[in-house]
Enzyme design. Structure first.
Site, mmCIF file in Angstrom:
data_model
loop_
_atom_site.group_PDB
_atom_site.id
_atom_site.type_symbol
_atom_site.label_atom_id
_atom_site.label_comp_id
_atom_site.label_asym_id
_atom_site.label_seq_id
_atom_site.Cartn_x
_atom_site.Cartn_y
_atom_site.Cartn_z
ATOM 1 N N GLU A 113 36.682 44.979 42.146
ATOM 2 C CA GLU A 113 37.476 44.396 41.053
ATOM 3 C C GLU A 113 37.735 42.917 41.309
ATOM 4 O O GLU A 113 38.729 42.355 40.906
ATOM 5 C CB GLU A 113 38.784 45.176 40.866
ATOM 6 C CG GLU A 113 39.778 45.101 42.019
ATOM 7 C CD GLU A 113 39.655 46.251 43.016
ATOM 8 O OE1 GLU A 113 38.535 46.799 43.178
ATOM 9 O OE2 GLU A 113 40.670 46.593 43.648
ATOM 10 N N ASP A 128 41.249 38.647 41.655
ATOM 11 C CA ASP A 128 41.257 40.079 41.947
ATOM 12 C C ASP A 128 42.238 40.747 40.979
ATOM 13 O O ASP A 128 43.303 40.200 40.693
ATOM 14 C CB ASP A 128 41.707 40.310 43.403
ATOM 15 C CG ASP A 128 41.602 41.776 43.797
ATOM 16 O OD1 ASP A 128 40.519 42.182 44.250
ATOM 17 O OD2 ASP A 128 42.604 42.513 43.632
#
Ligand SMILES: [Mg+2]
Length: 297
Positions: free
Chosen positions: A218, A175
C-alpha cells in the site's frame, strides 16, 4: 468465422476471374482492382490481409504500385505477391527490391497459388500476434497489474535517467494509513478498490511529467522532475488533503482513508537506495506522530 480479404490487382479481367475462382472460399473474400491507382485506393480502404499484384499493367505498373503501397503507413505491412509472366531473375530481383514477399508465375498451378497465399497470410497473422504479445509483455514488465501504475523497476530506471541527465527532482513516498483495518473491516476487494482509487486521485493531481509507481503493498512513490523540496512538500500536502476528503464507496459502505508521506529532494551525492531510505524514515516519523501528515526528510 474470421473472413480474410485478398486484394487482387490485375488489368486482365480473365486473369482476375481465374484467380478468383481458384482462391475464393467461404472464409476468403476477393476484392479486385484493374489499375494500380485503384488498387492503392482499395488497399487503404479495405485493409486486405494480402495483395496479389500483376507486374505488367497499363499505366502504373506493378513495381510502381508496390512502391506506393510500401511507402504508405496504412498499407506498408500488407504482404504483396507479384503475378508475373516472366520469371527471369532480373524481374524477380526488381520485385523483391520494391518490397514483394513472393512471386507466382503465369500460367498458374492452382494448388501452388493457394499454398503461397495461405503461407503468407499465416505469416502475417503470426507476425501481428507477436506484435500484440510483445506489447502486452512490455506492459506487464513495466506496470503493476492492479493499479496500472508503473512498477518499481520502471520507476528506478526513470530515476536513474534523471540522475544521469543532471535533472533536479524530488521524491514522495506515500503509505495508506491503517490499510490493514480496511481489509479486515470490508475485505480485500475493498482494499483493492482503495488502491485503484488512490492511483486515480494521484494521477489527476500530478503533472504529465511526474512518475508514479506502486512501490509496495500500500505504498506509492512519486518522482517530481524539476521540483525542489518546498514545492514537493506543497504537492504532497495537496494530494494528502484531497485523499482525506475523498469518500470511498465499496458496495454501499462509505468510508474515508488517509495517507502519510515522506518527502525529500533527491541528493545526487547519495546512491538511490539511501535517497529512498531518507523518505522512508520521514514517512515512519509521520506514522509514529499520528499519521495523515507529510514530513520532510
Ligand atoms: Mg497485366
Amino acid at each position: 468465422m474470421e473472413i480474410d480479404t485478398v486484394l487482387l490487382i490485375d488489368d486482365s479481367e480473365i486473369i482476375c476471374s481465374i484467380i478468383k475462382d481458384i482462391l475464393e472460399s467461404p472464409n476468403l473474400h476477393i476484392e479486385i482492382a484493374h489499375t494500380g491507382e485503384d488498387g492503392v485506393r482499395l488497399a487503404r480502404e479495405v485493409q486486405p490481409t494480402l495483395i496479389l499484384l500483376d507486374i505488367i499493367m497499363y499505366g502504373m505498373d506493378g513495381y510502381e504500385t508496390c512502391k506506393i503501397l510500401k511507402s504508405n503507413e496504412e498499407t506498408k505491412d500488407i504482404p504483396v505477391i507479384f503475378i508475373t509472366g516472366n520469371n527471369d531473375s532480373s524481374s524477380l530481383l526488381k520485385g523483391f527490391e520494391v518490397g514483394a514477399a513472393d512471386f507466382v508465375c503465369k500460367p498458374f498451378i492452382s494448388e501452388e497459388l493457394k499454398a503461397r497465399v495461405k503461407v503468407h497470410m499465416q505469416n502475417i497473422k503470426n507476425q501481428r500476434k507477436l506484435q500484440v504479445l510483445a506489447e502486452e509483455l512490455r506492459e506487464l514488465a513495466t506496470t503493476d497489474s492492479l493499479t496500472k501504475l508503473y512498477n518499481r523497476r520502471y520507476f528506478l530506471d526513470k530515476v536513474h535517467d534523471l540522475v544521469k541527465s543532471n535533472t533536479i527532482f524530488s521524491l514522495i513516498l506515500f503509505d495508506v494509513d491503517c490499510f490493514k483495518s480496511i481489509n479486515d473491516t470490508y475485505g480485500h476487494n475493498a482494499g483493492d478498490l482503495v488502491l485503484t482509487s488512490l492511483s486515480r486521485i494521484f494521477k489527476l493531481i500530478l503533472r504529465e511529467e511526474d512518475i508514479i509507481s506502486r512501490w509496495g503493498g500500500e505504498e506509492f512513490i512519486i518522482c517530481l522532475p524539476n521540483i525542489e523540496v518546498d514545492e514537493a512538500y506543497k504537492f504532497a500536502e495537496k494530494i494528502r488533503i484531497e485523499v482525506s476528503k475523498f469518500q470511498f464507496n465499496y458496495e454501499g459502505y462509505i468510508f474515508n482513508c488517509t495517507i502519510t508521506g515522506g518527502i525529500a529532494q533527491y541528493d545526487i551525492k547519495l546512491p538511490i537506495d539511501k535517497n529512498i531510505t531518507k523518505i522512508d524514515s520521514a514517512l515512519y516519523t509521520g506514522k509514529s506522530t499520528g499519521k495523515n501528515c507529510c514530513i520532510l526528510a
